[in-house]
Write a protein that holds these residues in place. Sequence first.
Motif, PDB file in Angstrom:
ATOM      1  N   TYR A  10       1.193  -1.227  -0.309  1.00  0.00           N
ATOM      2  CA  TYR A  10      -0.424   0.412  -0.163  1.00  0.00           C
ATOM      3  C   TYR A  10       1.012   1.119   0.396  1.00  0.00           C
ATOM      4  O   TYR A  10       2.143   1.238   0.446  1.00  0.00           O
ATOM      5  CB  TYR A  10      -0.987   0.296   0.888  1.00  0.00           C
ATOM      6  CG  TYR A  10      -2.605  -1.073   1.406  1.00  0.00           C
ATOM      7  CD1 TYR A  10      -3.506   0.056   1.048  1.00  0.00           C
ATOM      8  CD2 TYR A  10      -2.067  -1.873   1.271  1.00  0.00           C
ATOM      9  CE1 TYR A  10      -4.610  -1.239   0.903  1.00  0.00           C
ATOM     10  CE2 TYR A  10      -3.486  -2.314   1.258  1.00  0.00           C
ATOM     11  CZ  TYR A  10      -4.568  -2.436   0.705  1.00  0.00           C
ATOM     12  OH  TYR A  10      -5.662  -2.914   0.675  1.00  0.00           O
ATOM     13  N   VAL A  11       0.417   1.917  -0.964  1.00  0.00           N
ATOM     14  CA  VAL A  11       0.642   3.035  -0.579  1.00  0.00           C
ATOM     15  C   VAL A  11       0.418   4.413   0.382  1.00  0.00           C
ATOM     16  O   VAL A  11      -0.978   4.370  -0.881  1.00  0.00           O
ATOM     17  CB  VAL A  11       1.727   4.242  -2.105  1.00  0.00           C
ATOM     18  CG1 VAL A  11       2.207   5.845  -1.917  1.00  0.00           C
ATOM     19  CG2 VAL A  11       2.128   2.801  -3.001  1.00  0.00           C
ATOM     20  N   ILE A  12       0.871   5.446   0.952  1.00  0.00           N
ATOM     21  CA  ILE A  12       0.346   5.883   2.126  1.00  0.00           C
ATOM     22  C   ILE A  12       0.792   7.969   1.823  1.00  0.00           C
ATOM     23  O   ILE A  12       1.756   7.492   1.721  1.00  0.00           O
ATOM     24  CB  ILE A  12       0.290   6.221   3.241  1.00  0.00           C
ATOM     25  CG1 ILE A  12      -0.410   4.826   3.156  1.00  0.00           C
ATOM     26  CG2 ILE A  12      -0.391   7.080   4.247  1.00  0.00           C
ATOM     27  CD1 ILE A  12      -0.493   3.791   4.612  1.00  0.00           C
ATOM     28  N   ASP A  13       0.044   8.843   0.709  1.00  0.00           N
ATOM     29  CA  ASP A  13       0.974  10.039   1.004  1.00  0.00           C
ATOM     30  C   ASP A  13      -0.236  10.738   2.039  1.00  0.00           C
ATOM     31  O   ASP A  13      -1.686  10.914   2.190  1.00  0.00           O
ATOM     32  CB  ASP A  13       0.519  10.760  -0.613  1.00  0.00           C
ATOM     33  CG  ASP A  13       0.983  10.367  -1.404  1.00  0.00           C
ATOM     34  OD1 ASP A  13       2.514  10.154  -1.384  1.00  0.00           O
ATOM     35  OD2 ASP A  13       0.757  10.002  -2.486  1.00  0.00           O
ATOM     36  N   TYR A  14       0.183  11.505   2.361  1.00  0.00           N
ATOM     37  CA  TYR A  14      -0.255  12.532   4.143  1.00  0.00           C
ATOM     38  C   TYR A  14      -0.111  13.894   3.443  1.00  0.00           C
ATOM     39  O   TYR A  14       0.889  14.637   3.359  1.00  0.00           O
ATOM     40  CB  TYR A  14       1.098  12.159   5.532  1.00  0.00           C
ATOM     41  CG  TYR A  14       1.171  10.926   5.485  1.00  0.00           C
ATOM     42  CD1 TYR A  14       0.102  10.143   7.277  1.00  0.00           C
ATOM     43  CD2 TYR A  14       1.767   9.378   5.208  1.00  0.00           C
ATOM     44  CE1 TYR A  14       0.354   8.596   6.961  1.00  0.00           C
ATOM     45  CE2 TYR A  14       2.232   8.496   5.781  1.00  0.00           C
ATOM     46  CZ  TYR A  14       0.979   7.666   6.261  1.00  0.00           C
ATOM     47  OH  TYR A  14       1.235   6.543   7.215  1.00  0.00           O
ATOM     48  N   TYR A  15      -0.757  14.710   3.592  1.00  0.00           N
ATOM     49  CA  TYR A  15      -1.223  15.913   3.199  1.00  0.00           C
ATOM     50  C   TYR A  15      -1.612  16.939   4.104  1.00  0.00           C
ATOM     51  O   TYR A  15      -2.452  16.374   5.237  1.00  0.00           O
ATOM     52  CB  TYR A  15      -1.912  15.887   1.983  1.00  0.00           C
ATOM     53  CG  TYR A  15      -1.912  15.233   0.276  1.00  0.00           C
ATOM     54  CD1 TYR A  15      -0.987  16.256  -0.680  1.00  0.00           C
ATOM     55  CD2 TYR A  15      -1.762  14.112   0.428  1.00  0.00           C
ATOM     56  CE1 TYR A  15      -0.692  15.817  -1.706  1.00  0.00           C
ATOM     57  CE2 TYR A  15      -1.996  13.502  -1.098  1.00  0.00           C
ATOM     58  CZ  TYR A  15      -0.971  14.380  -2.128  1.00  0.00           C
ATOM     59  OH  TYR A  15      -0.794  14.108  -3.277  1.00  0.00           O
ATOM     60  N   SER A  16      -1.232  18.024   4.459  1.00  0.00           N
ATOM     61  CA  SER A  16      -1.532  19.125   5.490  1.00  0.00           C
ATOM     62  C   SER A  16      -2.903  19.313   4.897  1.00  0.00           C
ATOM     63  O   SER A  16      -2.710  19.243   3.276  1.00  0.00           O
ATOM     64  CB  SER A  16      -0.634  19.886   5.772  1.00  0.00           C
ATOM     65  OG  SER A  16       0.536  20.058   6.686  1.00  0.00           O
ATOM     66  N   ALA A  17      -3.835  19.965   5.810  1.00  0.00           N
ATOM     67  CA  ALA A  17      -5.321  19.987   5.344  1.00  0.00           C
ATOM     68  C   ALA A  17      -5.117  21.548   5.689  1.00  0.00           C
ATOM     69  O   ALA A  17      -4.872  21.689   6.861  1.00  0.00           O
ATOM     70  CB  ALA A  17      -5.955  19.444   5.629  1.00  0.00           C
ATOM     71  N   PHE A  56      -5.487  16.813   8.410  1.00  0.00           N
ATOM     72  CA  PHE A  56      -4.261  16.001   7.715  1.00  0.00           C
ATOM     73  C   PHE A  56      -5.959  15.049   6.727  1.00  0.00           C
ATOM     74  O   PHE A  56      -6.684  14.996   7.131  1.00  0.00           O
ATOM     75  CB  PHE A  56      -3.268  15.072   8.324  1.00  0.00           C
ATOM     76  CG  PHE A  56      -3.372  16.375   9.650  1.00  0.00           C
ATOM     77  CD1 PHE A  56      -3.217  15.821  11.341  1.00  0.00           C
ATOM     78  CD2 PHE A  56      -2.160  16.410   8.851  1.00  0.00           C
ATOM     79  CE1 PHE A  56      -2.297  15.847  11.670  1.00  0.00           C
ATOM     80  CE2 PHE A  56      -1.012  16.952   9.713  1.00  0.00           C
ATOM     81  CZ  PHE A  56      -1.755  16.784  11.434  1.00  0.00           C
ATOM     82  N   VAL A  57      -4.864  14.585   5.249  1.00  0.00           N
ATOM     83  CA  VAL A  57      -5.383  14.008   4.990  1.00  0.00           C
ATOM     84  C   VAL A  57      -4.693  12.855   4.233  1.00  0.00           C
ATOM     85  O   VAL A  57      -3.497  13.214   3.696  1.00  0.00           O
ATOM     86  CB  VAL A  57      -6.120  14.948   3.216  1.00  0.00           C
ATOM     87  CG1 VAL A  57      -6.606  13.924   1.856  1.00  0.00           C
ATOM     88  CG2 VAL A  57      -6.723  15.817   3.671  1.00  0.00           C
ATOM     89  N   LEU A  58      -5.286  11.740   4.511  1.00  0.00           N
ATOM     90  CA  LEU A  58      -3.938  10.268   4.131  1.00  0.00           C
ATOM     91  C   LEU A  58      -4.839  10.142   2.774  1.00  0.00           C
ATOM     92  O   LEU A  58      -5.948   9.887   2.801  1.00  0.00           O
ATOM     93  CB  LEU A  58      -4.694   9.516   5.171  1.00  0.00           C
ATOM     94  CG  LEU A  58      -3.162  10.137   6.209  1.00  0.00           C
ATOM     95  CD1 LEU A  58      -3.969  11.180   7.061  1.00  0.00           C
ATOM     96  CD2 LEU A  58      -3.679   8.707   7.260  1.00  0.00           C
ATOM     97  N   ASP A  59      -4.369  10.018   1.656  1.00  0.00           N
ATOM     98  CA  ASP A  59      -4.144   9.250   0.185  1.00  0.00           C
ATOM     99  C   ASP A  59      -3.644   7.809   1.029  1.00  0.00           C
ATOM    100  O   ASP A  59      -3.290   7.286   0.413  1.00  0.00           O
ATOM    101  CB  ASP A  59      -3.729   9.811  -0.561  1.00  0.00           C
ATOM    102  CG  ASP A  59      -5.410   9.585  -1.694  1.00  0.00           C
ATOM    103  OD1 ASP A  59      -5.333   8.431  -1.999  1.00  0.00           O
ATOM    104  OD2 ASP A  59      -4.070   9.841  -3.215  1.00  0.00           O
ATOM    105  N   THR A  60      -4.687   6.633   0.722  1.00  0.00           N
ATOM    106  CA  THR A  60      -4.471   5.504   1.119  1.00  0.00           C
ATOM    107  C   THR A  60      -4.971   4.308  -0.135  1.00  0.00           C
ATOM    108  O   THR A  60      -5.935   4.892  -0.447  1.00  0.00           O
ATOM    109  CB  THR A  60      -4.907   5.245   2.598  1.00  0.00           C
ATOM    110  OG1 THR A  60      -4.236   5.513   3.425  1.00  0.00           O
ATOM    111  CG2 THR A  60      -3.971   3.718   2.501  1.00  0.00           C
TER     112      THR A  60
END
Length: 278
Positions: A225-232, A243-247
Amino acid sequence: MGWFWADSVSISVDKGASGAKCPVDHKALQKPQPQQSSACPIDHSSFKSSAGSSGECPVLGGDEVLNPLNNMPMSISSELAPGQKIKLSTERTISTIPRGEADDQGLWEYPSPQQMLNAMLRKGKGAGIDEEAVTSMVEVHNFLNEGAWQQILEWEQKYTVDTRIEPRLSKFTGRPHDLSPRARMYLWLGQVFPSTFNSQPPFDRHDWTVLRSLGKNQGWKPVRYVIDYYSAPDDEETGMPAFVLDTRPALDNPQNAYDRFSHWSYPLYKKAMGEFDN
């Protein structure tokens, strides 16, 4: 970013983005500094001098031997660091995430605040750190980690229903300097359509190897799995960071590609057919 701790290497195994509010009261911390590309979430707190400008998580890096299960140092002391002014907790929180192939391998554990501070100091990233903020930093790490696992459980649900065996986490790797293809696409779209897409890169990336059961006594299938972590944007009511997690499963094989297509297309199909979730 190292969230789990593993004291041994006994394991031999050779959903769309969603928002999450930070549980930590950041009013007790200093004013957040602007997010930097590939920066660990600790940069949004009071660690202005400890994180530097490289964006590298202070827990990782260097030439020492790392545990292959989590890219963390094999052993981190729980003793007070030289010159430390505040006594930090040495208790480690147990996660909800099953570890390895068997139940007797238990659950993954998070590092204690004292271990986290010692790890940062060991990597030369702890100069000037606010010791009072370390506990909050650990809480943020743990919170995001649990959120990522809940998203993975949503992706794995259809397989869990068939086998009635929950997935487990084999290992993970932090890749803060490697933009995923999806993140690169979003950055390009943000430049072309700045009013529609976010133009800021994720502050971190993780690759998790999840074990999917093939059935009782039938073994496991590793799924990356790839998880990108973004600030919201900060929460409007509380002012706390979000935060927004794109999993999502990595595009390593046709099955993962199909899972991604069906995961995102099925809700659109239901909406087009006039079916709505209550």
